[in-house]
Design a protein around this motif. Structure first.
Motif, PDB file in Angstrom:
ATOM      1  N   SER A 161     137.663  35.951  23.714  1.00  0.00           N
ATOM      2  CA  SER A 161     137.818  34.753  22.880  1.00  0.00           C
ATOM      3  C   SER A 161     139.141  34.738  22.138  1.00  0.00           C
ATOM      4  O   SER A 161     139.682  33.668  21.838  1.00  0.00           O
ATOM      5  CB  SER A 161     136.667  34.668  21.875  1.00  0.00           C
ATOM      6  OG  SER A 161     135.425  34.662  22.534  1.00  0.00           O
ATOM      7  N   GLN A 162     139.663  35.904  21.813  1.00  0.00           N
ATOM      8  CA  GLN A 162     140.861  35.956  20.979  1.00  0.00           C
ATOM      9  C   GLN A 162     142.074  35.290  21.626  1.00  0.00           C
ATOM     10  O   GLN A 162     142.808  34.559  20.952  1.00  0.00           O
ATOM     11  CB  GLN A 162     141.158  37.402  20.594  1.00  0.00           C
ATOM     12  CG  GLN A 162     140.166  37.953  19.576  1.00  0.00           C
ATOM     13  CD  GLN A 162     140.351  39.419  19.294  1.00  0.00           C
ATOM     14  OE1 GLN A 162     141.013  40.127  20.066  1.00  0.00           O
ATOM     15  NE2 GLN A 162     139.767  39.895  18.203  1.00  0.00           N
ATOM     16  N   PRO A 163     142.373  35.526  22.949  1.00  0.00           N
ATOM     17  CA  PRO A 163     143.521  34.815  23.549  1.00  0.00           C
ATOM     18  C   PRO A 163     143.350  33.295  23.508  1.00  0.00           C
ATOM     19  O   PRO A 163     144.324  32.566  23.338  1.00  0.00           O
ATOM     20  CB  PRO A 163     143.567  35.354  24.981  1.00  0.00           C
ATOM     21  CG  PRO A 163     142.868  36.664  24.926  1.00  0.00           C
ATOM     22  CD  PRO A 163     141.798  36.503  23.906  1.00  0.00           C
ATOM     23  N   ILE A 164     142.082  32.817  23.685  1.00  0.00           N
ATOM     24  CA  ILE A 164     141.850  31.366  23.645  1.00  0.00           C
ATOM     25  C   ILE A 164     142.137  30.834  22.242  1.00  0.00           C
ATOM     26  O   ILE A 164     142.830  29.824  22.065  1.00  0.00           O
ATOM     27  CB  ILE A 164     140.406  31.052  24.065  1.00  0.00           C
ATOM     28  CG1 ILE A 164     140.110  31.642  25.453  1.00  0.00           C
ATOM     29  CG2 ILE A 164     140.167  29.559  24.058  1.00  0.00           C
ATOM     30  CD1 ILE A 164     138.669  31.469  25.896  1.00  0.00           C
ATOM     31  N   ALA A 165     141.607  31.550  21.218  1.00  0.00           N
ATOM     32  CA  ALA A 165     141.845  31.123  19.838  1.00  0.00           C
ATOM     33  C   ALA A 165     143.328  31.150  19.505  1.00  0.00           C
ATOM     34  O   ALA A 165     143.852  30.261  18.825  1.00  0.00           O
ATOM     35  CB  ALA A 165     141.059  32.013  18.872  1.00  0.00           C
ATOM     36  N   LEU A 166     144.023  32.194  19.991  1.00  0.00           N
ATOM     37  CA  LEU A 166     145.454  32.295  19.724  1.00  0.00           C
ATOM     38  C   LEU A 166     146.217  31.150  20.390  1.00  0.00           C
ATOM     39  O   LEU A 166     147.132  30.562  19.803  1.00  0.00           O
ATOM     40  CB  LEU A 166     145.972  33.652  20.219  1.00  0.00           C
ATOM     41  CG  LEU A 166     147.468  33.911  20.012  1.00  0.00           C
ATOM     42  CD1 LEU A 166     147.824  33.860  18.536  1.00  0.00           C
ATOM     43  CD2 LEU A 166     147.870  35.250  20.611  1.00  0.00           C
ATOM     44  N   ALA A 167     145.822  30.823  21.644  1.00  0.00           N
ATOM     45  CA  ALA A 167     146.509  29.736  22.341  1.00  0.00           C
ATOM     46  C   ALA A 167     146.280  28.399  21.629  1.00  0.00           C
ATOM     47  O   ALA A 167     147.199  27.585  21.499  1.00  0.00           O
ATOM     48  CB  ALA A 167     146.013  29.657  23.791  1.00  0.00           C
ATOM     49  N   LEU A 168     145.041  28.148  21.143  1.00  0.00           N
ATOM     50  CA  LEU A 168     144.774  26.910  20.405  1.00  0.00           C
ATOM     51  C   LEU A 168     145.589  26.849  19.113  1.00  0.00           C
ATOM     52  O   LEU A 168     146.161  25.816  18.768  1.00  0.00           O
ATOM     53  CB  LEU A 168     143.279  26.815  20.088  1.00  0.00           C
ATOM     54  CG  LEU A 168     142.341  26.581  21.277  1.00  0.00           C
ATOM     55  CD1 LEU A 168     140.895  26.685  20.836  1.00  0.00           C
ATOM     56  CD2 LEU A 168     142.600  25.228  21.929  1.00  0.00           C
ATOM     57  N   ALA A 169     145.631  27.993  18.392  1.00  0.00           N
ATOM     58  CA  ALA A 169     146.385  28.025  17.136  1.00  0.00           C
ATOM     59  C   ALA A 169     147.869  27.784  17.379  1.00  0.00           C
ATOM     60  O   ALA A 169     148.529  27.026  16.659  1.00  0.00           O
ATOM     61  CB  ALA A 169     146.171  29.368  16.432  1.00  0.00           C
ATOM     62  N   GLN A 170     148.419  28.445  18.422  1.00  0.00           N
ATOM     63  CA  GLN A 170     149.840  28.259  18.717  1.00  0.00           C
ATOM     64  C   GLN A 170     150.132  26.825  19.139  1.00  0.00           C
ATOM     65  O   GLN A 170     151.186  26.266  18.799  1.00  0.00           O
ATOM     66  CB  GLN A 170     150.271  29.241  19.798  1.00  0.00           C
ATOM     67  CG  GLN A 170     150.298  30.692  19.330  1.00  0.00           C
ATOM     68  CD  GLN A 170     150.654  31.652  20.443  1.00  0.00           C
ATOM     69  OE1 GLN A 170     150.601  31.304  21.627  1.00  0.00           O
ATOM     70  NE2 GLN A 170     151.023  32.870  20.075  1.00  0.00           N
ATOM     71  N   PRO A 198     137.698  33.162  14.730  1.00  0.00           N
ATOM     72  CA  PRO A 198     138.328  32.027  14.043  1.00  0.00           C
ATOM     73  C   PRO A 198     139.615  31.600  14.740  1.00  0.00           C
ATOM     74  O   PRO A 198     140.321  32.419  15.328  1.00  0.00           O
ATOM     75  CB  PRO A 198     138.611  32.584  12.646  1.00  0.00           C
ATOM     76  CG  PRO A 198     138.802  34.045  12.866  1.00  0.00           C
ATOM     77  CD  PRO A 198     137.863  34.412  13.984  1.00  0.00           C
ATOM     78  N   VAL A 199     139.895  30.303  14.669  1.00  0.00           N
ATOM     79  CA  VAL A 199     141.176  29.778  15.170  1.00  0.00           C
ATOM     80  C   VAL A 199     142.087  29.657  13.946  1.00  0.00           C
ATOM     81  O   VAL A 199     142.022  28.690  13.193  1.00  0.00           O
ATOM     82  CB  VAL A 199     140.988  28.421  15.869  1.00  0.00           C
ATOM     83  CG1 VAL A 199     142.332  27.894  16.362  1.00  0.00           C
ATOM     84  CG2 VAL A 199     140.003  28.550  17.022  1.00  0.00           C
ATOM     85  N   ARG A 200     142.932  30.685  13.738  1.00  0.00           N
ATOM     86  CA  ARG A 200     143.776  30.740  12.536  1.00  0.00           C
ATOM     87  C   ARG A 200     145.134  30.120  12.835  1.00  0.00           C
ATOM     88  O   ARG A 200     146.079  30.810  13.187  1.00  0.00           O
ATOM     89  CB  ARG A 200     143.940  32.177  12.050  1.00  0.00           C
ATOM     90  CG  ARG A 200     142.652  32.797  11.532  1.00  0.00           C
ATOM     91  CD  ARG A 200     142.929  34.118  10.828  1.00  0.00           C
ATOM     92  NE  ARG A 200     141.733  34.670  10.216  1.00  0.00           N
ATOM     93  CZ  ARG A 200     140.926  35.546  10.801  1.00  0.00           C
ATOM     94  NH1 ARG A 200     141.212  35.965  12.029  1.00  0.00           N
ATOM     95  NH2 ARG A 200     139.863  36.016  10.173  1.00  0.00           N
ATOM     96  N   ALA A 201     145.203  28.820  12.711  1.00  0.00           N
ATOM     97  CA  ALA A 201     146.482  28.129  12.913  1.00  0.00           C
ATOM     98  C   ALA A 201     147.230  28.058  11.591  1.00  0.00           C
ATOM     99  O   ALA A 201     146.666  27.648  10.571  1.00  0.00           O
ATOM    100  CB  ALA A 201     146.249  26.716  13.459  1.00  0.00           C
ATOM    101  N   GLN A 202     148.466  28.497  11.583  1.00  0.00           N
ATOM    102  CA  GLN A 202     149.284  28.481  10.353  1.00  0.00           C
ATOM    103  C   GLN A 202     149.855  27.082  10.134  1.00  0.00           C
ATOM    104  O   GLN A 202     151.062  26.865  10.103  1.00  0.00           O
ATOM    105  CB  GLN A 202     150.404  29.524  10.459  1.00  0.00           C
ATOM    106  CG  GLN A 202     149.929  30.932  10.711  1.00  0.00           C
ATOM    107  CD  GLN A 202     149.052  31.435   9.575  1.00  0.00           C
ATOM    108  OE1 GLN A 202     149.322  31.138   8.417  1.00  0.00           O
ATOM    109  NE2 GLN A 202     148.015  32.190   9.907  1.00  0.00           N
ATOM    110  N   THR A 203     148.936  26.102  10.016  1.00  0.00           N
ATOM    111  CA  THR A 203     149.348  24.717   9.789  1.00  0.00           C
ATOM    112  C   THR A 203     149.050  24.331   8.348  1.00  0.00           C
ATOM    113  O   THR A 203     148.290  24.995   7.650  1.00  0.00           O
ATOM    114  CB  THR A 203     148.599  23.772  10.749  1.00  0.00           C
ATOM    115  OG1 THR A 203     147.194  23.951  10.567  1.00  0.00           O
ATOM    116  CG2 THR A 203     148.961  24.081  12.195  1.00  0.00           C
ATOM    117  N   VAL A 204     149.672  23.215   7.925  1.00  0.00           N
ATOM    118  CA  VAL A 204     149.468  22.756   6.551  1.00  0.00           C
ATOM    119  C   VAL A 204     148.002  22.383   6.336  1.00  0.00           C
ATOM    120  O   VAL A 204     147.408  22.693   5.317  1.00  0.00           O
ATOM    121  CB  VAL A 204     150.388  21.563   6.245  1.00  0.00           C
ATOM    122  CG1 VAL A 204     150.080  20.996   4.873  1.00  0.00           C
ATOM    123  CG2 VAL A 204     151.838  21.985   6.346  1.00  0.00           C
TER     124      VAL A 204
END
Length: 724
Positions: A57-66, A268-274
């Motif tokens: 799951s982590q690569p998927i979450a990372l790809a969504l966040a990026q 979690p999908v940790r996107a560094q967005t506002v």
């Protein structure tokens, strides 16, 4: 029928019972070990499968966040383009530029720019151009700053962009950012709608495909619930079962059937967005598929347990036979003895001298009494002689004492309980312009200044036999009428019954001292005022780094009263973690070198106010060169620090704009390229680094165009204008 008695007879033998005991114990132990091993292996495989789900799951979450971060950054950078921020509206080539951006990313469905009132001015495909979108959430939020909106129905663009005949409504994610002119005034909002298909595309491409992942489902959960492939809420958040903590897994039931269990992992999908959308990636797999390898292991384990049981029973029979043979031979021998009748068999004196000791003691005591009487008579004679000598010496001492009293500069007087003077010295008479014979035997006291009379009365009233002395400083009126400050040490003399007999008062003129003290107090107040109200903080630290002195401004910054700070707290108690570490490292160096700074810290007052301060210190040493305290000064540099931070941020933003991948930029000197960004070489088809140091002639079709541009452009540039 004959089998049962034989079996019953065999079960009564020692060999059979030992065989059953050893064999049964071994078989039960083997079964217990097998069951424990099965449980351990099942739990271990479940753990491995769960970790595999989390890892998948982590690569998927990372790809969504990026993906969200890249889209947010693209729209934010787009809002800073000169063709958007120019003062005279939007550049004509903005339409083509937006189309190019939309084509560069297949999931961009629409990109547009509005004015400050929410009317679309420029958009891809001219969709919604001229329409008012001020009621859309992305416009309202985009006016304040970068914005990322969660999946929603395409309200205005659905009928314009949905494929003909498609029953599935379009759903978009919104990205928006404010557009400000060169005067920082809001011009409008630039927004992009991204088709929800980008999420499913990432999940499809990033989901692992292997026999171990059979039945694997990847669900995206936001604050509303589970989002399906079309971007709609498939299951409300409240209807979901209790999910594991983020980053963990758990075996749990989904739906009404408790037997329908899944191995479920949450990442979690940790996107560094506002905007934090609160996305979670839930991956689940039917437990029976996740544990399929354990079923094959069960069959193999059963075969191994059967074989082990057979071997253990055989080993138990062999051991029982070895143990029972001596007993069987003994039993057989007993039967033979019974039949034949032949038996074979078993590790004081003492002397006393008490009366002699008593006689010796009496003789010694009598001699001592006689010697004592003679010594006492001699001592009395010597004492009488000494009394005569001491009396003469006392008379001489009294004369000297009177001379000393008369020669003293202090004023001395004595008076009885009725305030009649019994003694005054010359200094007393000189101060008050009196003669001794005029006051002795009469009632007289110095004239006390009226304002000091209550203090004198209060102090004298407090005298009693246990506290017979009181020192008073007050003003008196001298013989010439001037006001003088005097310090009087008043002693009351009491008899054995506690009655007041006499007063003795010794005073001295302290007028000059009081004047000096007043001047010193005034100077001290002035220096203290300068110290407390200086535009910077002053303080001193002891060897342990605790405050020993600090001015009023420093106390205001700390937000605590002085008594809670002095000797109890130090600067490190008000610094953040970075400041505490810096203080811990630098304070020992300061104790050795005697000088440090300026250093900057974040000072956090107890009132919650934080400021950036610059600190410099020097050490105060004693005569032996030992450290006494610090001499420290502290300036508030919060505004300077904020300005430096803002300048650093602007430099980063400017560098990001120069290094963007959409606009080619070059710096030219004498028509030779001295700097260029990577986009320039990419747009013109050059390899990275190729154009550096080369002339711009290579970028023209022929020399005539090159020379024509030089004639037209350089004349305009030389006049300080812009050439387009």
């Amino acid at each position: 029928m004959t089998l049962m008695p034989a079996v019953s007879s065999w079960l009564q033998t020692t060999r059979s019972r030992l065989t059953l005991l050893f064999g049964g114990t071994a078989v039960l132990a083997g079964l217990a070990i097998g069951l424990v091993a099965d449980q351990v292996l099942t739990r271990h495989l479940t753990e491995l499968s769960g970790q595999s789900l989390v890892s998948a799951s982590q690569p998927i979450a990372l790809a969504l966040a990026q993906g969200m971060q890249e889209r947010e950054r693209e729209i934010a950078l787009l809002s800073y383009l000169p063709m958007l921020t120019r003062d005279d509206g939007y550049a004509p080539q903005l339409q083509a530029h937006l189309e190019q951006i939309r084509q560069s990313y297949p999931f961009y469905s629409w990109i547009g720019v509005t004015d400050a009132q929410g009317v679309v001015q420029v958009s891809t495909g001219n969709l919604l151009r001229g329409q008012n979108v001020s009621q859309r959430p992305w416009f309202s939020a985009g006016q304040q700053g970068p914005y990322v909106g969660d999946a929603h129905d395409a309200v205005l663009l659905d009928k314009l962009l949905r494929a003909p005949g498609s029953p599935v409504p379009l759903r978009f994610m919104d990205y928006a950012s404010p557009v400000r002119g060169q005067d920082s005034v809001l011009k409008g909002v630039v927004s992009a709608h991204v088709n929800w298909a980008w999420v499913q595309d990432i999940i499809r491409r990033a989901t692992p495909q292997s026999p171990m992942t059979g039945g694997l489902e990847v669900l995206l959960v936001n604050k509303d619930g589970v989002i399906n492939t079309a971007g709609a809420v498939e299951q409300a958040r409240a209807a979901l079962p209790i999910l594991p903590s983020q980053g963990t897994f758990q075996v749990m039931s989904w739906g009404d059937d408790p037997k329908e269990t899944y191995l479920t992992a949450v990442v979690p999908v940790r996107a560094q967005t506002v905007t934090d959308l609160g996305w979670m990636l839930v991956t689940r797999q039917p437990l029976e598929m996740a544990l399929a390898p354990i079923n094959r292991l069960h069959t193999l384990l059963a075969l191994l347990l059967g074989l082990m049981a057979a071997l253990l029973v055989a080993l138990a029979y062999w051991a029982a036979r070895r143990f029972s043979q001596p007993v069987e031979r003994l039993a057989e021998a007993a039967r033979q003895v019974q039949a034949s009748g032949q038996v074979a068999a078993l590790d004081f004196e003492m002397d006393t001298v008490e009366f002699q000791h008593l006689r010796s003691a009496l003789q010694n005591m009598t001699q001592g009494l006689i010697d004592g009487k003679a010594a006492l008579e001699q001592a009395n004679a010597e004492l009488e002689h000494r009394v005569i000598e001491r009396t003469q010496a006392l008379q001489q001492s009294e004369q000297r004492y009177l001379s000393i009293l008369e020669d003293q500069t202090e004023i001395i007087c004595r008076f009885d309980a009725n305030n009649r003077m019994t003694f005054v010295n010359d200094a007393f008479c000189r101060l008050f312009h009196l003669r001794r014979e005029d006051v002795l035997g009469r009632v007289w006291s110095p004239i006390v200044y009226p304002d000091d009379l209550p203090l004198v009365t209060q102090k004298l009233a407090a005298i009693h036999p246990r506290n017979p002395v009181v020192v008073i400083e007050n003003r008196v009126v001298s013989g010439d009428g001037s006001i003088r400050w005097c310090q009087f040490s008043n002693r009351a003399l009491f008899d054995d019954s506690g009655q007041l007999v006499e007063w003795q008062s010794v005073g001295r003129d302290i007028t000059e001292r009081r004047q000096l003290e007043a001047e010193l107090a005034q100077a001290s107040e002035q220096f203290q005022d300068l110290y407390d109200h200086a535009p910077c903080g002053y303080y001193a630290l002891d060897r342990q780094g605790k405050y020993v002195h600090l001015n009023l401004l420093t106390l205001q910054w700390l937000g605590l009263p002085r008594e809670e700070v002095i000797g109890k707290l130090g600067p490190a108690d008000f610094f953040d973690d970075e400041g505490k570490a810096l203080f811990t490292a630098c304070f020992p160096v300061f104790l050795q070198t005697g000088k440090i700074g300026p250093l900057e810290f974040n000072l956090c007052g107890r009132g919650g106010v934080q400021r950036r301060v610059s600190v410099s210190s020097t050490a105060i040493l004693n005569a032996q060169g030992d450290y006494v305290m610090s001499r420290s000064i502290m300036y508030d540099v919060s505004e300077l620090h904020a300005a430096r931070q803002q300048l650093h941020t602007l430099n980063l933003e400017q560098q990001a704009m120069l290094d963007n991948d959409l606009i080619g930029i070059a710096k030219v000197k004498d028509r030779v390229i001295v700097w260029r960004n990577p986009a320039l070489e990419r747009i013109f088809g050059y390899a990275p680094g190729t154009l550096q140091g080369r002339t711009t002639e290579e970028m023209y079709v022929d020399q005539e165009d090159f020379l024509a541009f030089g004639r037209d452009a350089y004349a305009v540039l030389a006049s300080g204008q812009h050439y387009r």
